[in-house]
Design a protein around this motif. Structure first.
Motif, mmCIF file in Angstrom:
data_model
loop_
_atom_site.group_PDB
_atom_site.id
_atom_site.type_symbol
_atom_site.label_atom_id
_atom_site.label_comp_id
_atom_site.label_asym_id
_atom_site.label_seq_id
_atom_site.Cartn_x
_atom_site.Cartn_y
_atom_site.Cartn_z
ATOM 1 N N ASP A 555 0.841 -1.199 0.000
ATOM 2 C CA ASP A 555 0.000 0.000 0.000
ATOM 3 C C ASP A 555 0.870 1.240 0.000
ATOM 4 O OD1 ASP A 555 -2.749 -1.331 0.716
ATOM 5 O OD2 ASP A 555 -1.326 -2.100 2.187
ATOM 6 N N ALA A 556 0.564 2.150 -0.895
ATOM 7 C CA ALA A 556 1.263 3.433 -0.956
ATOM 8 C C ALA A 556 0.242 4.538 -0.721
ATOM 9 C CB ALA A 556 1.949 3.608 -2.300
ATOM 10 N N TRP A 557 0.545 5.431 0.213
ATOM 11 C CA TRP A 557 -0.372 6.493 0.593
ATOM 12 C C TRP A 557 0.258 7.869 0.385
ATOM 13 C CZ3 TRP A 557 -5.203 5.202 2.662
ATOM 14 C CH2 TRP A 557 -5.357 3.908 3.139
ATOM 15 N N ALA A 558 -0.563 8.838 0.129
ATOM 16 C CA ALA A 558 -0.152 10.244 0.172
ATOM 17 C C ALA A 558 -1.406 11.063 0.476
ATOM 18 C CB ALA A 558 0.474 10.695 -1.140
ATOM 19 N N ILE A 559 -1.343 11.826 1.553
ATOM 20 C CA ILE A 559 -2.471 12.700 1.913
ATOM 21 C C ILE A 559 -1.922 14.089 2.148
ATOM 22 C CG2 ILE A 559 -4.319 13.170 3.557
ATOM 23 C CD1 ILE A 559 -4.570 10.223 4.084
ATOM 24 N N GLY A 560 -2.522 15.067 1.506
ATOM 25 C CA GLY A 560 -2.085 16.443 1.653
ATOM 26 C C GLY A 560 -3.249 17.359 1.972
ATOM 27 N N THR A 561 -2.949 18.436 2.696
ATOM 28 C CA THR A 561 -4.010 19.377 3.040
ATOM 29 C C THR A 561 -3.521 20.809 2.911
ATOM 30 O OG1 THR A 561 -5.601 20.058 4.743
ATOM 31 C CG2 THR A 561 -3.451 19.312 5.507
ATOM 32 N N ASN A 573 -2.359 -2.887 -5.122
ATOM 33 C CA ASN A 573 -3.183 -3.905 -5.765
ATOM 34 C C ASN A 573 -4.310 -4.295 -4.830
ATOM 35 O OD1 ASN A 573 -1.942 -4.345 -8.347
ATOM 36 N ND2 ASN A 573 -0.214 -5.281 -7.277
ATOM 37 N N ALA A 574 -5.512 -4.326 -5.348
ATOM 38 C CA ALA A 574 -6.677 -4.623 -4.509
ATOM 39 C C ALA A 574 -6.593 -6.000 -3.881
ATOM 40 C CB ALA A 574 -7.958 -4.490 -5.340
ATOM 41 N N ASP A 575 -5.889 -6.925 -4.551
ATOM 42 C CA ASP A 575 -5.777 -8.281 -4.004
ATOM 43 C C ASP A 575 -4.669 -8.401 -2.971
ATOM 44 O OD1 ASP A 575 -3.488 -8.174 -5.522
ATOM 45 O OD2 ASP A 575 -4.054 -9.755 -6.917
ATOM 46 N N GLY A 576 -3.975 -7.290 -2.675
ATOM 47 C CA GLY A 576 -2.966 -7.299 -1.623
ATOM 48 C C GLY A 576 -1.572 -7.695 -2.071
#
Length: 796
Positions: A555-561, A573-576
């Motif tokens: 899982d790769a995340w990026a959240i900015g505000t 990938n949805a299957d993990g």
């Protein structure tokens, strides 16, 4: 005969009296008439149409984003809000020219139709009004008999009494068949012309007006001549009646007929599915901005082309308005295929959080008065109850400012801070954010909670960051107050307002000052280290952002505000299945900044001054100032502070040349120089001084000085310069080289390094087994008080 000047009330009373007298004389007749009147009143069903309808989702501006077909397999949209003028004119002129005048049926048309049909020997003309056709549509499946015709006529008159002409026309436009499984004007306009009804031209409106007349016979792409003749006859009628001028008429004749159905828009399929869970079969006007949604779709499609080269097939994007908490864009997945779970809504899916929770811990500790922004935190090899966290780059800084540790997303400082703050306390605090995926007790997650040991969704994480941003905004726009329900769910339905609750001087979860300092630290993530390609980052934009990567690169995340918007990205990938090089930095952050590029530029958050107070801290360590360290003044959240005073500065005595340390055993202290010295513990110092050229190790004591507090250490085996040949055991494997060390105080911990790579720690018995590669190696041992021993060996 009443008087000409008789007032209305007297006249009404006289009529009622006559009815009463007549009723007494004809009771049975009156009873029958009342019964018939009641039956007539209730003969029309309360709900005229009960057929299932499609779920229709529109943008905030009323543009169709997508739809889900009705349960009976028909493309039947909910009742239209209005009928466009062009179609209204066309359908009345084609089907029922006296629609606005008749009471539900047209006796003249009926007589003419009967006469024509008798003369032809078959049914060639219908005399039904639009009102009667609405009744017929509502009674689908009934046989076309004279008795059914009589019922339709009766119900049509009742419909006229219950509804206005405009409402009757809405029923017709919503439920008339347009061929195949297309029912209603809304769907027909999309399926045959790819337009909304109000966008239709005169020719297009005329085409649709003639379709319900024989939907099974006349269908776009078939029977083109018949369809063309009917359309053109209607256009001619409109011209002859002066509704169309000659130019408009002639241009309308030149327009081509539809050849095949268009696909309905699919701008936000996962948002449609999400809304359909609670709004099935309804027409929903969402908060989604159609243009932004289209832009985000294009951005994700572009990145998907690159991602799938690494066999990464899924990603999601969520854009929120901080002020209104409205969802502006909702992209639940990439344009992949069914084999790669394109229908899975990854905005709502719970996935390993990676490092995305670190800002919450940082804020919590600031809010609790247990952390200062530039306070040094250890970043050294760490083992806690059998758990050994590692930084992503597998390196150590020794010690690093807390805000920089957050900006660089270092794992070891985060784990050590979580242990210091309290795992149970932090886990309980997360309940306030309503992160539905985090539903297990603290001991289930352990310290891995801060590194991705828990799961959450892009929806929940994005709303949390939006709530934090909104906390600062609200604090600055009110009289330094908080809203009790600040941390709430986003809204997806237009005109639905978020209830932030009542205002209070008490913080909701975190105070605005702590959140502001967290965002300040996150904003400084603008020059990541390493060889990553950062051409996508515009350093002029002030964005507080955080990346995260789960274990195994799944899982790769990026959240900015910013002050106005929150953008959340998930890639994987949805299957993990994990894939190499899938990180928040390389996979999710480029999408994040591309999305911010299509959003309006925002100003940075206003500092919530009322939540800050001045504090003196040590300039180097960031801890509370003492008289032994240089100081500076910083702004910190105004609260009780539990941070300790700086312990990293020691007062030492130096000889007159300031080269060596001295004490009373070897020097006249009246001649000694007193100096404050910044000193880190040995293990922290070992890594810190490699990254800080200005760091000065404590000077050694003069040779004749006694130093019982700093014991000496010496290698027993091997000796400096030894050439070592490794031996093999019976299995043919190399035996370990056993390093041995003597220490005056054996209980003192010793830290071992091979070529500056940390090996481990010993105490009491200072022996360490290693399997070095062939060649020259440097072995270093450092004890807990800073003494160091080094040797170089050659392995052959």
């Amino acid at each position: 005969m009443g008087s000409v000047n008789e007032n209305p009330q007297s006249k009404r009373e006289r009529i009622l009296l006559k009815i009463k007298l007549w009723g007494k004389s004809h009771p049975i007749t009156l009873f029958v008439l009342l019964g018939l009147l009641i039956a007539y009143y209730f003969c029309l069903p309360k709900h005229l149409f009960v057929a299932p309808t499609a779920t229709v989702v529109e943008s905030r501006n009323g543009r169709l984003l997508g739809a889900i077909i009705a349960d009976d397999g028909q493309w039947r949209f909910p009742l239209v809000d209005s009928v466009p003028k062009k179609f209204k004119t066309c359908i009345i002129q084609f089907e029922d020219a006296y629609f606005q005048k008749h009471p539900g049926f047209n006796p003249v048309s009926m007589i003419k139709a009967i006469g024509t049909n008798i003369k032809a020997g078959k049914s060639v003309r219908g005399g039904s009004t639009l009102t009667q056709q609405v009744i017929r549509l509502s009674r689908k499946g009934k046989r076309r008999t004279y008795w059914e015709k009589a019922i339709e006529l009766l119900l049509a008159t009742r419909l006229e009494l219950r509804h206005s002409k405009a409402e009757i026309l809405k029923y017709y436009a919503s439920y008339a068949p347009f061929g195949g499984n297309v029912v209603g004007l809304d769907v027909a306009a999309w399926r045959y012309f790819g337009l909304q009804p109000y966008q239709l031209s005169w020719a297009e409106s005329a085409t649709l007006a003639v379709l319900p007349n024989a939907p099974s016979l006349i269908y776009p792409g078939k029977n083109q001549e018949k369809l063309l003749q009917k359309r053109n006859r209607l256009l001619l009628k409109l011209f002859q009646k002066g509704i169309l001028d000659r130019t408009t008429y002639e241009l309308a004749l030149l327009e081509k007929l539809p050849q095949k159905p268009y696909r309905l828009p699919q701008l936000a399929p996962h948002a449609v599915q999400f809304l359909a869970k609670e709004q099935k079969g309804k027409r929903i006007t969402s908060t989604i901005d159609e243009n932004l949604q289209a832009n985000v779709n294009s951005i994700l499609k572009k990145h998907y082309t690159d991602l799938k080269q690494n066999q990464v097939y899924n990603a999601a994007v969520l854009v929120l308005d901080v002020k209104t908490r409205a969802v502006l864009a909702y992209v639940g997945n990439t344009p992949t295929d069914r084999n790669h779970q394109k229908d899975v809504d990854m905005v709502q899916a719970n996935r390993s959080t990676g490092s995305i929770l670190k800002p919450l811990l940082y804020t919590a500790m600031l809010d609790a008065g247990e952390l200062l922004p530039e306070m040094l935190v250890p970043d050294v090899p760490t083992q806690i109850a059998g758990y050994t966290p590692e930084n992503f780059n597998e390196d150590y800084t020794g010690a690093i400012e807390a805000n920089k540790a957050l900006a660089r997303s270092l794992n070891i400082p985060a784990v050590r801070l979580l242990q210091e703050y309290g795992l149970e306390k932090f886990r309980n605090q997360l309940n306030a954010f309503q992160l539905e995926g985090i539903d297990k007790p603290a001991d289930h997650y352990g310290l891995t909670l801060i590194l991705g040991g828990a799961e959450s969704s892009l929806w929940d994480l994005s709303k949390t960051y939006a709530s934090m941003a909104s906390t600062i905004n609200h604090f600055n726009t009110t009289s330094s107050e908080y809203f009790k329900q600040e941390f709430t769910n986003p809204i997806v339905i237009k005109d639905k307002l978020v209830d932030f609750g009542i205002k209070s001087i008490e913080k909701t979860i975190f105070d605005a000052g702590s959140i502001y300092l967290t965002f300040e630290a996150m904003k400084d993530v603008n020059r990541p280290e390493g060889n990553e390609s950062w051409e996508f980052f515009d350093s002029s934009k002030e964005i507080a952002w955080k990346t995260g990567t789960s274990f195994g690169n799944k899982d790769a995340w990026a959240i900015g505000t910013t002050k106005d918007h929150v953008v959340g990205i998930w890639v994987g990938n949805a299957d993990g299945e994990g894939r190499p090089n899938v990180t928040g930095l390389s996979s999710a952050a480029p999408i994040l900044f591309d999305v911010f590029d299509v959003l309006p530029r925002s100003k940075w958050f206003t500092k919530p001054l009322d939540e800050f107070a001045a504090m003196e801290v040590c300039q180097i360590s960031g801890f509370l100032a003492t008289d032994r360290c240089p100081t500076k003044t910083i702004s910190v959240p105004k609260k009780n502070n539990y941070v300790k005073a700086c312990a990293y500065h020691r007062t030492i005595l130096l000889d007159p040349q300031r080269q060596f340390r001295v004490n009373s055993s070897c020097a006249d202290l009246s001649q000694a120089h007193t100096e404050s010295w910044f000193v880190l513990p040995p293990l922290m110092e070992f890594y810190y001084k490699k990254n800080h050229a200005t760091y000065k190790t404590l000077p050694s004591f003069k040779a004749n000085c006694k130093n019982p507090l700093e014991p000496s250490l010496e290698f027993i085996y091997p000796k400096n310069g030894n050439r070592i040949g490794l031996t093999k055991n019976f299995a043919g494997n190399y035996n370990e080289l056993i390093l041995k060390l003597a220490h005056i105080e054996p209980r003192t911990p010793v830290y071992w390094y091979l070529d500056d790579r940390y090996l481990g720690q010993t105490s009491n018995f200072h022996e360490m087994g290693i399997l070095p590669s062939l060649g020259q190696h440097r072995i270093t041992a450092v004890d807990a008080v800073g003494n160091e021993a080094n040797i170089t060996i050659q392995v052959e």
